[in-house]
Design a protein around this motif. Sequence first.
Motif, PDB file in Angstrom:
ATOM      1  N   PRO A   1       5.318  12.005  -5.479  1.00  0.00           N
ATOM      2  CA  PRO A   1       4.495  13.009  -4.780  1.00  0.00           C
ATOM      3  C   PRO A   1       3.035  13.006  -5.219  1.00  0.00           C
ATOM      4  CG  PRO A   1       6.581  13.965  -5.446  1.00  0.00           C
ATOM      5  CD  PRO A   1       6.493  12.614  -6.096  1.00  0.00           C
ATOM      6  N   ASP A   2       2.764  12.764  -6.505  1.00  0.00           N
ATOM      7  CA  ASP A   2       1.372  12.761  -6.973  1.00  0.00           C
ATOM      8  C   ASP A   2       0.589  11.612  -6.350  1.00  0.00           C
ATOM      9  OD1 ASP A   2       1.794  15.001  -8.526  1.00  0.00           O
ATOM     10  OD2 ASP A   2       2.243  13.852 -10.344  1.00  0.00           O
ATOM     11  N   ALA A   3       1.197  10.427  -6.313  1.00  0.00           N
ATOM     12  CA  ALA A   3       0.532   9.285  -5.687  1.00  0.00           C
ATOM     13  C   ALA A   3       0.327   9.533  -4.196  1.00  0.00           C
ATOM     14  CB  ALA A   3       1.347   8.011  -5.901  1.00  0.00           C
ATOM     15  N   LEU A   4       1.294  10.173  -3.554  1.00  0.00           N
ATOM     16  CA  LEU A   4       1.165  10.479  -2.134  1.00  0.00           C
ATOM     17  C   LEU A   4       0.021  11.453  -1.893  1.00  0.00           C
ATOM     18  CD1 LEU A   4       2.126  10.301   0.776  1.00  0.00           C
ATOM     19  CD2 LEU A   4       3.831  12.060   0.249  1.00  0.00           C
TER      20      LEU A   4
ATOM     21  N   GLY B   1      -7.380   8.529   1.370  1.00  0.00           N
ATOM     22  CA  GLY B   1      -7.247   7.485   2.367  1.00  0.00           C
ATOM     23  C   GLY B   1      -6.884   6.159   1.730  1.00  0.00           C
ATOM     24  N   ILE B   2      -6.615   5.164   2.578  1.00  0.00           N
ATOM     25  CA  ILE B   2      -6.124   3.874   2.111  1.00  0.00           C
ATOM     26  C   ILE B   2      -6.926   2.754   2.782  1.00  0.00           C
ATOM     27  CG2 ILE B   2      -4.152   2.282   2.118  1.00  0.00           C
ATOM     28  CD1 ILE B   2      -2.320   4.740   2.079  1.00  0.00           C
ATOM     29  N   GLY B   3      -7.394   1.811   1.979  1.00  0.00           N
ATOM     30  CA  GLY B   3      -8.008   0.612   2.518  1.00  0.00           C
ATOM     31  C   GLY B   3      -9.460   0.775   2.913  1.00  0.00           C
TER      32      GLY B   3
ATOM     33  N   GLN C   1       0.819  -1.200   0.000  1.00  0.00           N
ATOM     34  CA  GLN C   1       0.000   0.000   0.000  1.00  0.00           C
ATOM     35  C   GLN C   1       0.864   1.265   0.000  1.00  0.00           C
ATOM     36  OE1 GLN C   1      -3.338  -0.111  -0.350  1.00  0.00           O
ATOM     37  NE2 GLN C   1      -3.135  -2.343  -0.425  1.00  0.00           N
ATOM     38  N   ALA C   2       1.933   1.243   0.783  1.00  0.00           N
ATOM     39  CA  ALA C   2       2.833   2.392   0.834  1.00  0.00           C
ATOM     40  C   ALA C   2       3.471   2.649  -0.522  1.00  0.00           C
ATOM     41  CB  ALA C   2       3.899   2.169   1.907  1.00  0.00           C
ATOM     42  N   THR C   3       3.866   1.576  -1.213  1.00  0.00           N
ATOM     43  CA  THR C   3       4.459   1.740  -2.538  1.00  0.00           C
ATOM     44  C   THR C   3       3.468   2.384  -3.496  1.00  0.00           C
ATOM     45  OG1 THR C   3       5.884  -0.192  -2.201  1.00  0.00           O
ATOM     46  CG2 THR C   3       5.510   0.515  -4.465  1.00  0.00           C
ATOM     47  N   PHE C   4       2.213   1.911  -3.475  1.00  0.00           N
ATOM     48  CA  PHE C   4       1.178   2.528  -4.310  1.00  0.00           C
ATOM     49  C   PHE C   4       0.971   3.992  -3.938  1.00  0.00           C
ATOM     50  CE2 PHE C   4      -0.866  -1.925  -4.491  1.00  0.00           C
ATOM     51  CZ  PHE C   4      -0.062  -2.267  -5.566  1.00  0.00           C
ATOM     52  N   ALA C   5       1.195   4.321  -2.661  1.00  0.00           N
ATOM     53  CA  ALA C   5       0.977   5.688  -2.162  1.00  0.00           C
ATOM     54  C   ALA C   5       2.205   6.571  -2.324  1.00  0.00           C
ATOM     55  CB  ALA C   5       0.564   5.645  -0.698  1.00  0.00           C
TER      56      ALA C   5
END
Length: 223
Positions: free
Chosen positions: A194-197, A204-206, A149-153
């Motif tokens: 930065p854009d994904a973040l 939000g995530i999940g 998830q962090a990588t996607f973010a």
Amino acid sequence: MTALTEGLHLARLSLNPYSQEARDDLKERGSLHRRIQALFPDQLGAEPRAAARILFRLERTDQSTTVLIQSAIAINRNALPNGYTNTDVEYRDLTPLLNWAGTGRTVQYRIDAHPARAVRAPHEPGVARPRGKRVPLQGQNAIDWWHRQATFAGLQPHVVLDLEQPAVTANRDSGKRISYRVTRFEGTATITDPDALQTALRQGIGQGRAFGLGMLSIAPNRA
């Protein structure tokens, strides 16, 4: 659905332990969800939480209980019951932080999440495929979930602490009772996208975002 504004706001509510309304809201996340929704305008369409980018997280210590509310528009603190908080509501404009969060920056992060994976039942030919059941993850499986998830973010985690939190239970408007197993992930990471973040911070995530899960918080790493 796009946010109402490009900025983000953070409100910090220190709950009054002697407030009956606050105690009731802490017993069931559906009640806290409705309380927070009431702090925003009514004219937000069919999906008000998504329209205003509303996310929140509950943080407890032995001495206090705090609700952090992140949103694209500021909350209406006058909609809170009298005595609901024991201090003035604290506000912060997150726009400078978002502008600072560029590639290569090192941040501290925190998120309460429901790590889970879908397990599908056997599929018989000619029969509609049944919906998968989501199974909570623990231990290394949960950490692996967060790394993905962090990588996607747009984050590359360096340090990951996984702290089990009390389960979140809520009653949906339909009457169905739901429960989420919760893990708090926190540590340090480098920003890779930065854009994904920005997307992850706003959306939000999940699962369980309506009930206080999935709100990703970052801060510059001063170490």
